[in-house]
Design a protein around this motif. Structure first.
Motif, short mmCIF file in Angstrom:
data_model
loop_
_atom_site.label_atom_id
_atom_site.label_comp_id
_atom_site.label_asym_id
_atom_site.label_seq_id
_atom_site.Cartn_x
_atom_site.Cartn_y
_atom_site.Cartn_z
N SER A 53 0.81 -1.23 0.00
CA SER A 53 0.00 0.00 0.00
C SER A 53 0.84 1.27 0.00
N TYR A 122 -4.62 3.82 -2.39
CA TYR A 122 -5.87 3.07 -2.44
C TYR A 122 -6.06 2.45 -3.83
N ASP A 123 -5.82 3.25 -4.86
CA ASP A 123 -5.99 2.76 -6.24
C ASP A 123 -5.02 1.62 -6.55
N GLU A 126 -6.39 -1.54 -4.90
CA GLU A 126 -7.59 -2.03 -5.56
C GLU A 126 -7.32 -2.51 -6.99
N ASN A 127 -6.62 -1.70 -7.78
CA ASN A 127 -6.47 -1.98 -9.20
C ASN A 127 -5.25 -2.79 -9.59
N ILE A 131 -7.06 -6.06 -4.33
CA ILE A 131 -7.68 -6.14 -3.00
C ILE A 131 -9.12 -5.64 -3.16
N ASP A 132 -10.07 -6.57 -3.08
CA ASP A 132 -11.47 -6.26 -3.33
C ASP A 132 -12.24 -5.83 -2.09
N SER A 133 -11.69 -6.06 -0.93
CA SER A 133 -12.44 -5.83 0.31
C SER A 133 -12.30 -4.41 0.86
N LEU A 134 -11.69 -3.52 0.11
CA LEU A 134 -11.51 -2.14 0.57
C LEU A 134 -12.84 -1.39 0.63
N SER A 136 -14.24 2.34 0.22
CA SER A 136 -13.91 3.72 -0.15
C SER A 136 -14.69 4.71 0.69
N ASP A 148 -11.34 3.53 3.92
CA ASP A 148 -9.96 3.05 3.90
C ASP A 148 -9.04 4.03 3.18
N GLU A 167 -6.44 -12.67 -0.65
CA GLU A 167 -6.13 -11.38 -1.24
C GLU A 167 -4.67 -11.00 -0.98
#
Length: 178
Positions: A53, A122-123, A126-127, A131-134, A136, A148, A167
């Motif tokens: 991250s 964050y991007d 996710e991208n 990591i799908d469980s974030l 926003s 998050d 993940e």
């Protein structure tokens, strides 16, 4: 309380990205299509989130090198209290990113995240890392806002919902089981 401990693990082949082993829970299997802790149980990742991250985006964006210096001092003072604190409760001043990663220094992670930017971090999660469980943005029934896209979740691993071992193992999106 007598409740048995539970755990989960996901192991991937680093060369192919394929899942080699997946396990979650202890004891004899008693149900079909039950909870698979490795993919469905979300837990706070803590400091294990820092490399993906904070430091990976900073390196990828050309903002740091392993030997860039960052000041190991508190990022801010809240009500007279320094934040964040390192687990050692001490600070070392100018420190290389390499050393900050090895020692998992909270102050350096937060300051590097500040350099990267909250949304960029964050991007990336996710991208680029899938990591799908974030979360926003979420407003609870009590009016409390959860997100998050903030320092503690992204740099210190205090994610709103958490992440699964699946993940965190970085399973390639095209090889996902779900």
């Amino acid at each position: 309380s007598g409740q048995p401990l539970q755990s989960a693990i996901t192991v991937v082949n680093n060369q192919t990205g394929a899942v080699v082993a997946l396990s979650g829970g202890i004891g004899e299997k008693t149900v079909n299509r039950g909870l698979v802790r490795a993919t469905q149980s979300l837990r706070p990742p803590g400091s294990s989130i820092k490399p993906i991250s904070v430091y990976a985006p900073a390196l990828e964006e050309g903002l740091i090198t392993p030997y860039s210096a960052v000041d190991d001092t508190p990022f801010m003072i809240n009500d007279g209290n320094p934040w964040p604190k390192n687990s050692s409760r001490s600070y070392s001043g100018l420190t290389s990113i390499y050393t900050a990663v090895i020692k998992s220094l909270n102050t350096c992670a937060v300051k590097t995240l500040d350099l990267v930017g909250l949304q960029t971090s964050y991007d990336y999660l996710e991208n680029k890392f899938g990591i799908d469980s974030l979360v926003s943005y979420y407003e609870g029934s009590n009016g409390q806002v959860y997100s998050d896209v903030d320092y503690a979740p992204l740099a210190l691993g205090g994610l709103t919902e958490g992440v699964s071992t699946y993940e965190m193992a970085g399973v390639c999106p095209e090889r996902r089981l779900y």
